[in-house]
Design an enzyme around this catalytic site. Structure first.
Site, PDB file in Angstrom:
ATOM      1  N   GLU A  51       0.683  -1.144  -0.004  1.00 48.17           N
ATOM      2  CA  GLU A  51      -0.133   0.209  -0.159  1.00 48.17           C
ATOM      3  C   GLU A  51       0.732   1.233  -0.099  1.00 48.17           C
ATOM      4  O   GLU A  51       0.528   2.287  -0.710  1.00 48.17           O
ATOM      5  CB  GLU A  51      -0.877   0.071   1.092  1.00 48.17           C
ATOM      6  CG  GLU A  51      -1.890  -1.209   1.309  1.00 48.17           C
ATOM      7  CD  GLU A  51      -1.310  -2.310   2.186  1.00 48.17           C
ATOM      8  OE1 GLU A  51      -0.156  -2.672   2.057  1.00 48.17           O
ATOM      9  OE2 GLU A  51      -2.021  -2.597   2.922  1.00 48.17           O
ATOM     10  N   CYS A  83       0.102   1.301   7.326  1.00 45.96           N
ATOM     11  CA  CYS A  83      -0.773   1.578   6.213  1.00 45.96           C
ATOM     12  C   CYS A  83      -1.959   2.119   6.545  1.00 45.96           C
ATOM     13  O   CYS A  83      -2.399   3.070   5.588  1.00 45.96           O
ATOM     14  CB  CYS A  83      -1.022   0.088   5.415  1.00 45.96           C
ATOM     15  SG  CYS A  83       0.677  -0.279   4.913  1.00 45.96           S
ATOM     16  N   ALA A 161      14.120 -45.559 -12.141  1.00 43.51           N
ATOM     17  CA  ALA A 161      14.110 -46.914 -12.493  1.00 43.51           C
ATOM     18  C   ALA A 161      15.132 -47.791 -11.577  1.00 43.51           C
ATOM     19  O   ALA A 161      15.775 -47.302 -10.607  1.00 43.51           O
ATOM     20  CB  ALA A 161      14.547 -46.940 -13.943  1.00 43.51           C
ATOM     21  N   SER A 166      16.790 -41.338 -13.264  1.00 51.72           N
ATOM     22  CA  SER A 166      15.741 -40.599 -12.871  1.00 51.72           C
ATOM     23  C   SER A 166      15.691 -39.323 -13.817  1.00 51.72           C
ATOM     24  O   SER A 166      14.725 -38.421 -13.751  1.00 51.72           O
ATOM     25  CB  SER A 166      15.482 -40.328 -11.404  1.00 51.72           C
ATOM     26  OG  SER A 166      16.701 -39.543 -11.134  1.00 51.72           O
ATOM     27  N   TRP A 168      15.198 -37.849 -17.433  1.00 48.13           N
ATOM     28  CA  TRP A 168      14.146 -37.059 -16.712  1.00 48.13           C
ATOM     29  C   TRP A 168      12.973 -37.533 -17.053  1.00 48.13           C
ATOM     30  O   TRP A 168      12.625 -38.176 -18.093  1.00 48.13           O
ATOM     31  CB  TRP A 168      14.225 -35.452 -17.366  1.00 48.13           C
ATOM     32  CG  TRP A 168      15.373 -34.877 -17.162  1.00 48.13           C
ATOM     33  CD1 TRP A 168      16.380 -34.558 -18.040  1.00 48.13           C
ATOM     34  CD2 TRP A 168      16.048 -34.210 -15.977  1.00 48.13           C
ATOM     35  NE1 TRP A 168      17.290 -33.695 -17.486  1.00 48.13           N
ATOM     36  CE2 TRP A 168      17.244 -33.682 -16.284  1.00 48.13           C
ATOM     37  CE3 TRP A 168      15.235 -34.095 -14.857  1.00 48.13           C
ATOM     38  CZ2 TRP A 168      17.870 -32.990 -15.319  1.00 48.13           C
ATOM     39  CZ3 TRP A 168      16.085 -33.480 -13.637  1.00 48.13           C
ATOM     40  CH2 TRP A 168      17.372 -32.881 -13.967  1.00 48.13           C
ATOM     41  N   ASP A 198      21.862 -38.099  -5.921  1.00 47.38           N
ATOM     42  CA  ASP A 198      21.513 -37.221  -7.189  1.00 47.38           C
ATOM     43  C   ASP A 198      22.322 -36.066  -7.534  1.00 47.38           C
ATOM     44  O   ASP A 198      22.434 -35.227  -8.575  1.00 47.38           O
ATOM     45  CB  ASP A 198      19.998 -36.819  -7.083  1.00 47.38           C
ATOM     46  CG  ASP A 198      19.112 -37.770  -7.153  1.00 47.38           C
ATOM     47  OD1 ASP A 198      19.491 -38.973  -7.597  1.00 47.38           O
ATOM     48  OD2 ASP A 198      17.686 -37.641  -7.137  1.00 47.38           O
ATOM     49  N   ALA A 267      10.169 -37.670   3.021  1.00 46.25           N
ATOM     50  CA  ALA A 267       8.945 -36.942   2.808  1.00 46.25           C
ATOM     51  C   ALA A 267       7.756 -37.987   3.453  1.00 46.25           C
ATOM     52  O   ALA A 267       6.877 -37.360   3.709  1.00 46.25           O
ATOM     53  CB  ALA A 267       8.718 -37.067   1.140  1.00 46.25           C
TER      54      ALA A 267
END
Lengths: 329, 329
Positions: A51, A83, A161, A166, A168, A198, A267
């Protein structure tokens, strides 16, 4: 005046601040004159508020101007003047904002504006803007950053694989988009296992783009020659396997959102703890049949225990399909 | 006159014949008068040809009428009089068709129509109509039926949990669509393993809908009490593990297309032989982490050996994503 269209433009502007504003939200701001011409367009990029930037970009505010902002103007004296005060001083009489500030420190701006006699409208395009600001909103609400898990996989859920190859799985167009996601992330996260195998750079490849903080979690040493030890982006080595240490680090760093680019081990651990808020899956129309799956064992034995998400959006990117899943039911 | 829109309508009509016309193609036909009003709409359902049905549905063909048909009118005296002769006799002067008949026995209709002085246009909406008739076109071209593999899976490619539970991975809306796919298939195929474990009916659940031939392949006996032994649909038990026996059976049955609803064993065998022409995957936004994958080992060790398809289309069905993959590159 199409309020939704103008707010949508402010929303798009706000996204240009992704990666720059943590621990604060992203905000887009537009000012139009009484003929509905846009006379200012700004976004928050970690410095002055949107703002403030918008107001200061105009020499003389014309009578009848309207300010659109994606977030309720702040009422907080921080690095900058509130603001709300700035808007009142500017002479702008009309303010339209989308989402109300949930932050107890900063809220109250709309009240102050109304008390100063301004016309204030709220709640325009709320659902869309809330999704755009989902990372910061969640952090305010539950106190931890927002985790987005990016996966590049075959239709049968493989990320490599049998021989480990991997590169791509997905198309160049998908990889370009991931590069953009990286530049918008506060941090990208992998484990030392993936780092060693990797040797990724985790960089945003787009010329001139911002590089996120790279976080490498695990106890293995990463050789100096590996790309994660280069100077292309800041890197934090978290010598721990404990998720609590990760959460503490992210809290100390005051970040809003993390892009997970790890292999299945890290993960899956985050998934089991219910920490994965969003999944962005790039699905190549290919089948491998064997190799590494994107996810490991979740201690699920029956279908009724499955982890459910909801489809937020999907589109084709190059030869691939990109699906965004959010919010476990 | 919007030729494409009218041909698209004829194309939609043709699909109503799916499952009824083998070994012949599906065909849709529309006749419009000189004011572009549709005066006949018919499709081939295994009996009289679409053109013949459309012409015979009109008492007096008005001057200036135009006949749209998705396939070149036949020039073949089979069960019925050649459509080309019938059109000439009807007095229709304008014929618009989409795809040329590749069948040497039936082709030549457009030549005959032109020689009789009719205005003949071809090639309207060819790509779309060729896709609609892909099953029959492929059978004419390479001599074997078209195999479509239907999969209902989680994002991580699982079709059942560790304890075998698989009801229901996908939403009710997806299952309704599969029921429709069954009613449109010439045959549905599973192995005796899946038949014994899941005891499926393989029926189309939609009231009044056609039931496809059920083909159960393998050497195990299916108990009389199992649903596949009921009278709800015709069933063929192919006591063999040889794909060549399957191809011979399908050839003897003169069918155009098969819907594969088997478990991974049979489908993987067909995939390895390059027999899977199309994959229709219903992907639930869920993760299991363990359980049965939809595909087995393909003897692929490196990413470069992966089986590539192309995305034909995708959409959301209920909570799921449906992706159609075709034509390996």
């Amino acid at each position: 005046m199409d309020q939704s269209a103008l707010m949508s433009r402010a929303d798009d502007l706000s996204k240009l601040g992704l990666g720059f504003t943590a621990p604060n939200p992203i905000v887009g701001c537009i000012i139009i004159d009484s003929n509905n011409n846009v006379i200012a367009e700004e976004f928050h990029n970690g410095g002055a508020h949107a703002e403030s930037k918008a107001i200061n970009s105009i020499k003389v505010i014309p009578p009848g101007a309207t300010l659109f902002t994606t977030l309720e103007p702040c009422n907080h004296q921080g690095k900058t003047e509130p603001c709300s005060d700035l808007i009142i001083k500017s002479g702008i009489k009309n303010v339209i904002y989308s989402i109300t500030d949930p932050n107890s420190v900063a809220q109250g701006g709309s009240k102050k504006l109304r008390e100063a006699g301004l016309n204030v409208t709220s709640g325009v395009l709320t659902e869309k803007v809330e999704f755009t600001n989902r990372h910061w909103l969640q952090k305010i609400k539950i106190g931890r950053p927002y985790f987005t898990w990016k996966i590049a996989m075959t239709l049968d859920g493989k990320i490599a694989a049998l021989d480990g190859s991997s590169k791509w799985i997905t198309s160049a167009e998908s990889r370009d988009e991931v590069s953009k996601l990286r530049s918008q992330a506060d941090a990208v996260l992998i484990g030392t296992g993936t780092a060693l195998v990797d040797n990724p750079s985790l960089n945003s490849h787009n010329p001139g783009s911002r590089q996120p903080l790279r976080i490498v979690m695990g106890k293995s040493e990463i050789p100096v020659s590996h790309k994660l030890n280069d100077e292309s982006a800041p890197t934090h080595f978290l010598k721990s396997h404990e998720t609590s240490d990760l959460i503490k680090l992210l809290s100390d760093l005051e970040i809003n959102q993390v892009l997970i680019e790890s292999g299945p081990k890290l993960a899956t651990a985050l998934l089991k703890l219910g920490l994965i808020d969003e999944i962005v899956a790039y699905i190549a129309p290919s089948i491998l049949g064997s190799g590494s799956s994107f996810v490991g064992d979740l201690d699920i034995s029956s279908l009724s225990e499955r982890m459910d998400y909801q489809i937020h959006s999907f589109t084709q990117i190059g030869n691939d399909l990109r699906v965004t899943l959010i919010g476990r039911k």
